[in-house]
Design a protein around this motif. Structure first.
Motif, PDB file in Angstrom:
ATOM      1  N   ASP C  25       0.857  -1.175   0.000  1.00  0.00           N
ATOM      2  CA  ASP C  25       0.000   0.000   0.000  1.00  0.00           C
ATOM      3  C   ASP C  25       0.905   1.240   0.000  1.00  0.00           C
ATOM      4  OD1 ASP C  25      -1.864   1.874   0.277  1.00  0.00           O
ATOM      5  OD2 ASP C  25      -2.604   1.251   2.230  1.00  0.00           O
ATOM      6  N   LEU C  26       0.854   2.013  -1.092  1.00  0.00           N
ATOM      7  CA  LEU C  26       1.809   3.123  -1.214  1.00  0.00           C
ATOM      8  C   LEU C  26       1.544   4.215  -0.179  1.00  0.00           C
ATOM      9  CD1 LEU C  26       2.228   3.543  -5.040  1.00  0.00           C
ATOM     10  CD2 LEU C  26       3.890   2.762  -3.408  1.00  0.00           C
ATOM     11  N   LEU C  27       0.272   4.393   0.212  1.00  0.00           N
ATOM     12  CA  LEU C  27      -0.035   5.405   1.219  1.00  0.00           C
ATOM     13  C   LEU C  27       0.641   5.058   2.546  1.00  0.00           C
ATOM     14  CD1 LEU C  27      -1.685   7.963   1.186  1.00  0.00           C
ATOM     15  CD2 LEU C  27      -3.598   6.694   2.081  1.00  0.00           C
ATOM     16  N   GLY C  28       0.557   3.764   2.920  1.00  0.00           N
ATOM     17  CA  GLY C  28       1.245   3.325   4.128  1.00  0.00           C
ATOM     18  C   GLY C  28       2.747   3.471   3.999  1.00  0.00           C
ATOM     19  N   ALA C  29       3.273   3.157   2.795  1.00  0.00           N
ATOM     20  CA  ALA C  29       4.715   3.285   2.585  1.00  0.00           C
ATOM     21  C   ALA C  29       5.160   4.730   2.759  1.00  0.00           C
ATOM     22  CB  ALA C  29       5.090   2.776   1.197  1.00  0.00           C
ATOM     23  N   ALA C  30       4.353   5.677   2.239  1.00  0.00           N
ATOM     24  CA  ALA C  30       4.720   7.082   2.380  1.00  0.00           C
ATOM     25  C   ALA C  30       4.719   7.493   3.845  1.00  0.00           C
ATOM     26  CB  ALA C  30       3.752   7.955   1.585  1.00  0.00           C
ATOM     27  N   MET C  31       3.758   6.965   4.625  1.00  0.00           N
ATOM     28  CA  MET C  31       3.725   7.332   6.039  1.00  0.00           C
ATOM     29  C   MET C  31       4.898   6.731   6.793  1.00  0.00           C
ATOM     30  SD  MET C  31      -0.229   7.299   6.988  1.00  0.00           S
ATOM     31  CE  MET C  31      -1.300   8.487   6.236  1.00  0.00           C
ATOM     32  N   VAL C  32       5.251   5.467   6.499  1.00  0.00           N
ATOM     33  CA  VAL C  32       6.418   4.873   7.150  1.00  0.00           C
ATOM     34  C   VAL C  32       7.676   5.627   6.732  1.00  0.00           C
ATOM     35  CG1 VAL C  32       7.747   2.766   7.439  1.00  0.00           C
ATOM     36  CG2 VAL C  32       5.297   2.652   7.307  1.00  0.00           C
ATOM     37  N   PHE C  33       7.683   6.131   5.505  1.00  0.00           N
ATOM     38  CA  PHE C  33       8.832   6.924   5.062  1.00  0.00           C
ATOM     39  C   PHE C  33       8.947   8.223   5.866  1.00  0.00           C
ATOM     40  CE2 PHE C  33      10.817   9.897   1.989  1.00  0.00           C
ATOM     41  CZ  PHE C  33      12.058   9.307   1.998  1.00  0.00           C
ATOM     42  N   SER C  34       7.813   8.826   6.219  1.00  0.00           N
ATOM     43  CA  SER C  34       7.848  10.003   7.099  1.00  0.00           C
ATOM     44  C   SER C  34       8.415   9.645   8.468  1.00  0.00           C
ATOM     45  CB  SER C  34       6.453  10.583   7.274  1.00  0.00           C
ATOM     46  OG  SER C  34       6.060  11.267   6.126  1.00  0.00           O
ATOM     47  N   THR C  35       8.018   8.456   8.977  1.00  0.00           N
ATOM     48  CA  THR C  35       8.578   7.981  10.250  1.00  0.00           C
ATOM     49  C   THR C  35      10.091   7.822  10.136  1.00  0.00           C
ATOM     50  OG1 THR C  35       6.564   6.694  10.358  1.00  0.00           O
ATOM     51  CG2 THR C  35       8.180   6.306  12.055  1.00  0.00           C
ATOM     52  N   TYR C  36      10.513   7.281   9.004  1.00  0.00           N
ATOM     53  CA  TYR C  36      11.953   7.129   8.745  1.00  0.00           C
ATOM     54  C   TYR C  36      12.654   8.488   8.829  1.00  0.00           C
ATOM     55  CZ  TYR C  36      16.098   6.049   5.942  1.00  0.00           C
ATOM     56  OH  TYR C  36      17.371   5.907   5.497  1.00  0.00           O
TER      57      TYR C  36
END
Lengths: 272, 151, 81
Positions: C25-36
């Motif tokens: 899920d790209l939306l989840g990936a973008a949010m985890v990327f913000s966490t990163y």
């Protein structure tokens, strides 16, 4: 197949890099070559910066002084790169339709009248009360904080890049809460494009000004007569502040331009 | 084995982790099919390089690179008294007490430029999606192949 | 420089990178990327690079996530791998 090639390439590159890691200095060594220079050779330039920054510029934050004064060329052209990226997104995505112009100016006037436009152009007309009210409190504080960061780059962490991004984020928050129209009503497209160019112009202009006093480009010490500071050190401090203002203008407008174009696919209407 | 870990990995453990992160990013940039995933991989690759640079300037027991007021005024007094000993040009601040500011300066601008270029890449992704209707690399290549075959 | 905190944050960083690349899920990936990005900001604050940490907190955890989510909303949300 592609993944197999990727794995092989990554393993080979990783092995070479890990082999080279052994030659790096120990983590946290204060006397490693990058920190204190080669033993018996020349001293690292960071030692020079740490020892002379306050004497030369009266700026306690060494990072700000090195960024805007000692390495002014670097920052000038980084700012130019950011402006170029903003222009590139404009050139790739922006769609200009002559018919829509009248409608969009109409919605902008409505947004200018002081209310958050709670309805998007998709006509749903949802009243986002909680988000709108929270925004009305947070956005002025965020903008005040952005200006504080720009102005206090000298004695504390901060400066043009950080303050500019915070200011740009405040406009993005406005666009997320009340539709892009309410943010564009406060910072119109022609205004942010002009602001982005004006930032680089201010930076290069302060640099050019010192040429008229028969000094080098970006040598702010030459401005001491013009600014009536009494000494070259304070003139450099004020020059750094002017440069940070220019950087902040460019970064603010480019960050907002990126979001405005990406969130509407260049239409600048509707929003997410 | 334990001896090898103690002499090789422990003094450089952070560099090992940076290489692992960098290789994760490189693997995603080559091996992933989705263009947005490739961009996330490139950003991770970039942050690994930034980490490598900044960790070079870390000094054990050092403070942040802001010369505090008292030390700054001592520097001004030092210059007012003729600059100390003859031939001394620099104020004797102990550089071991402050982190190395040079990598910070270089990486600070790189981060902001990185997000600006990420914006350009995302704009290109949107144009690709408008033209091909997908962000998956094999499907885009197939469509380009069929267009070329038609011509 | 605080060594235990450094080790813990770097391990979290590797986990965040793997999760951001693994999520379909790209939306989840973008949010985890913000966490990163936020974890990177913490690492830089811990290393004494306060200016860089400040920039990363605004850029990595804020703007880049917003730009990515804007693009994902305008394109496809699902990723094949």
């Amino acid at each position: 197949m592609q993944k197999l090639f990727a794995t092989i390439a990554v393993i080979i590159t990783g092995a070479i890099l890990l082999n080279a890691v052994e030659d790096f200095p120990r983590f946290g060594d204060p006397h490693s070559p990058p920190n204190s220079g080669v033993s018996g050779g020349s001293v690292s330039s960071s030692v020079h910066y740490l020892q002379n920054t306050y004497l030369d510029t009266r700026v306690p934050n060494v990072v700000t002084a090195v960024l805007a004064d000692y390495r002014g060329y670097d920052t000038l052209f980084e700012t130019a790169v950011i402006l170029t990226a903003g222009i590139a997104v404009f050139a790739i995505l922006r769609v200009v339709r002559r018919k829509d112009e009248e409608e969009s100016t109409g919605s902008e006037e409505k947004a200018c009248s002081g209310e958050f436009s709670t309805s998007d152009s998709d006509g749903e007309g949802r009243h986002r009360v909680v988000v709108g009210t929270a925004c009305r409190v947070v956005v002025p504080l965020a903008q005040l904080f952005g200006f504080y960061i720009i102005a206090h780059g000298h004695p504390s962490p901060g400066g043009g890049f950080q303050g500019g991004v915070v200011l740009g984020t405040s406009f993005i928050l406005l666009a997320l809460a009340g539709g892009l129209g309410s943010a564009l009503g406060r910072l119109r497209e022609d205004m942010y494009l002009r602001l982005a160019c004006l930032g680089v112009f201010i930076y290069a202009g302060i640099g050019l000004l010192s040429l008229f006093f028969r000094r080098n480009f970006l040598d702010y010490g030459a401005l001491s007569g013009l600014l009536q500071t009494g000494g070259e050190e304070m003139a450099r401090s004020h020059g750094i502040f002017g440069v940070e203002l220019g950087v902040a203008m460019t970064v603010t407008s480019v960050m907002f331009a990126l979001f405005a174009n990406l969130s509407t696919r260049g239409e600048l209407k509707g929003g997410l | 084995m334990m001896e090898w870990i103690k002499t090789t990995i422990v003094p450089h453990f952070n560099f090992w982790i940076y290489v692992v992160i960098m290789m994760l990013g490189l693997w995603a940039a080559i091996g992933k099919n989705n263009l947005i995933k490739k961009l996330i991989g490139l950003s991770i690759f970039q942050t690994a390089i930034l980490l490598l640079y900044v960790s070079m300037g870390v000094k054990e027991g050092a403070s942040i690179p802001i010369v505090d007021e008292t030390m700054g005024e001592a520097a001004v007094d030092f210059m007012a008294q003729g600059g100390g000993a003859a031939g001394a040009t620099a104020f004797p601040i102990n550089p071991d007490l402050f982190a190395n500011p040079l990598p910070h300066v270089l990486m600070l601008t790189a981060i902001v430029v990185g997000v600006a270029t990420l914006g350009v890449a995302l704009a290109l992704c949107q144009v690709i999606f408008r033209d091909f209707g997908t962000l998956e690399e094999p499907e885009i290549l197939n469509q380009i192949q069929t267009i070329q075959d038609d011509v | 420089m605080i060594l235990p905190l450094d080790i813990i944050l770097l391990i979290f960083l590797v986990i965040a990178a793997v999760v951001a690349l693994k999520l379909r899920d790209l939306l989840g990936a973008a949010m985890v990327f913000s966490t990163y990005g936020f974890l990177i900001c913490l690492i830089w604050a811990e290393m004494g690079a306060v200016d860089v940490a400040f920039t990363e907190a605004t850029v990595g955890a804020g703007i880049s996530g917003a730009l990515m989510i804007a693009t994902i909303f305008k394109t496809a949300r699902k990723s094949s791998d």
